[in-house]
Design a protein around this motif. Structure first.
Motif, short mmCIF file in Angstrom:
data_model
loop_
_atom_site.label_atom_id
_atom_site.label_comp_id
_atom_site.label_asym_id
_atom_site.label_seq_id
_atom_site.Cartn_x
_atom_site.Cartn_y
_atom_site.Cartn_z
N HIS A 77 0.84 -1.20 0.00
CA HIS A 77 0.00 0.00 0.00
C HIS A 77 0.88 1.25 0.00
O HIS A 77 0.65 2.18 -0.78
CB HIS A 77 -0.93 -0.03 1.22
CG HIS A 77 -1.80 1.17 1.34
ND1 HIS A 77 -1.49 2.20 2.19
CD2 HIS A 77 -2.96 1.50 0.74
CE1 HIS A 77 -2.43 3.13 2.11
NE2 HIS A 77 -3.34 2.72 1.23
N MET A 81 1.04 4.09 -2.90
CA MET A 81 0.75 5.49 -2.57
C MET A 81 1.94 6.37 -2.91
O MET A 81 1.78 7.49 -3.40
CB MET A 81 0.37 5.62 -1.10
CG MET A 81 -0.88 4.85 -0.69
SD MET A 81 -2.36 5.35 -1.55
CE MET A 81 -2.68 6.89 -0.72
N THR A 111 -7.63 7.03 9.31
CA THR A 111 -6.52 7.66 8.60
C THR A 111 -5.82 6.64 7.70
O THR A 111 -5.91 5.42 7.92
CB THR A 111 -5.48 8.24 9.58
OG1 THR A 111 -4.89 7.17 10.32
CG2 THR A 111 -6.11 9.26 10.51
N THR A 112 -5.09 7.14 6.73
CA THR A 112 -4.38 6.28 5.79
C THR A 112 -3.50 5.27 6.52
O THR A 112 -3.49 4.08 6.21
CB THR A 112 -3.52 7.13 4.83
OG1 THR A 112 -4.36 8.10 4.20
CG2 THR A 112 -2.82 6.29 3.79
N GLU A 113 -2.76 5.76 7.49
CA GLU A 113 -1.81 4.90 8.23
C GLU A 113 -2.51 3.86 9.09
O GLU A 113 -1.92 2.84 9.43
CB GLU A 113 -0.90 5.76 9.11
CG GLU A 113 -0.04 6.75 8.36
CD GLU A 113 -0.80 8.00 7.87
OE1 GLU A 113 -0.36 8.59 6.87
OE2 GLU A 113 -1.84 8.35 8.46
N LEU A 115 -5.50 2.32 8.34
CA LEU A 115 -6.38 1.41 7.62
C LEU A 115 -5.99 -0.04 7.90
O LEU A 115 -4.82 -0.39 7.79
CB LEU A 115 -6.30 1.66 6.11
CG LEU A 115 -6.89 2.96 5.58
CD1 LEU A 115 -6.52 3.15 4.11
CD2 LEU A 115 -8.40 3.00 5.76
#
Length: 140
Positions: A77, A81, A111-113, A115
């Protein structure tokens, strides 16, 4: 490009290796739908059998399915990104939802981190896909 030519691209799904069988199938179908929506040029011509029955068009190239640990998925991921590569995602929270609105809300809430990824889908050049899924293995 003719539909029968071998493209220099890959469609890939990377699944977390601790999923149940039904989850793997569900996540894979979900993720490739995002790829099809973003890349309609990947869809070939409809199928017709010898009795003239017609069938839906599908991807014109194989979908490769990989498996890896939670950490492998997180690294993949981050690599995607970092390359600004559009990907489809499936998080563990989506197993508790049953519609598109709730799915998007569940992703938006994290948040993205943070997920909790259980799958990602991607389409790119073969070399790019290979670098992103590095450390995973072909799904058994």
């Amino acid at each position: 490009m003719e539909n029968n030519e071998s493209p220099n691209t890959k469609i890939a799904v990377l699944l977390r290796d601790d999923l149940e069988g039904w989850q793997r199938l569900n996540v894979t179908a979900f993720l490739v739908s995002g790829i099809a929506a973003a890349h309609p040029e990947l869809i070939g011509d409809p199928y017709v059998d010898a009795g003239d029955a017609e069938y839906l068009a599908v991807f014109r190239q194989p979908v490769l399915v990989f498996a890896g640990s939670k950490e492998t998925l997180q690294r993949a991921h981050a690599r995607a990104m970092g390359r600004d590569l559009p990907i489809s995602i499936f998080t563990s929270d989506l197993f508790a939802t049953n519609n598109d609105v709730d799915n998007r809300a569940a992703v938006r809430a994290v948040t993205t981190e943070e997920l909790d990824l259980v799958g990602i889908g991607l389409y790119a050049g073969k070399n790019v896909v290979d670098k992103i899924v590095k450390g995973s293995r072909m799904h058994p």
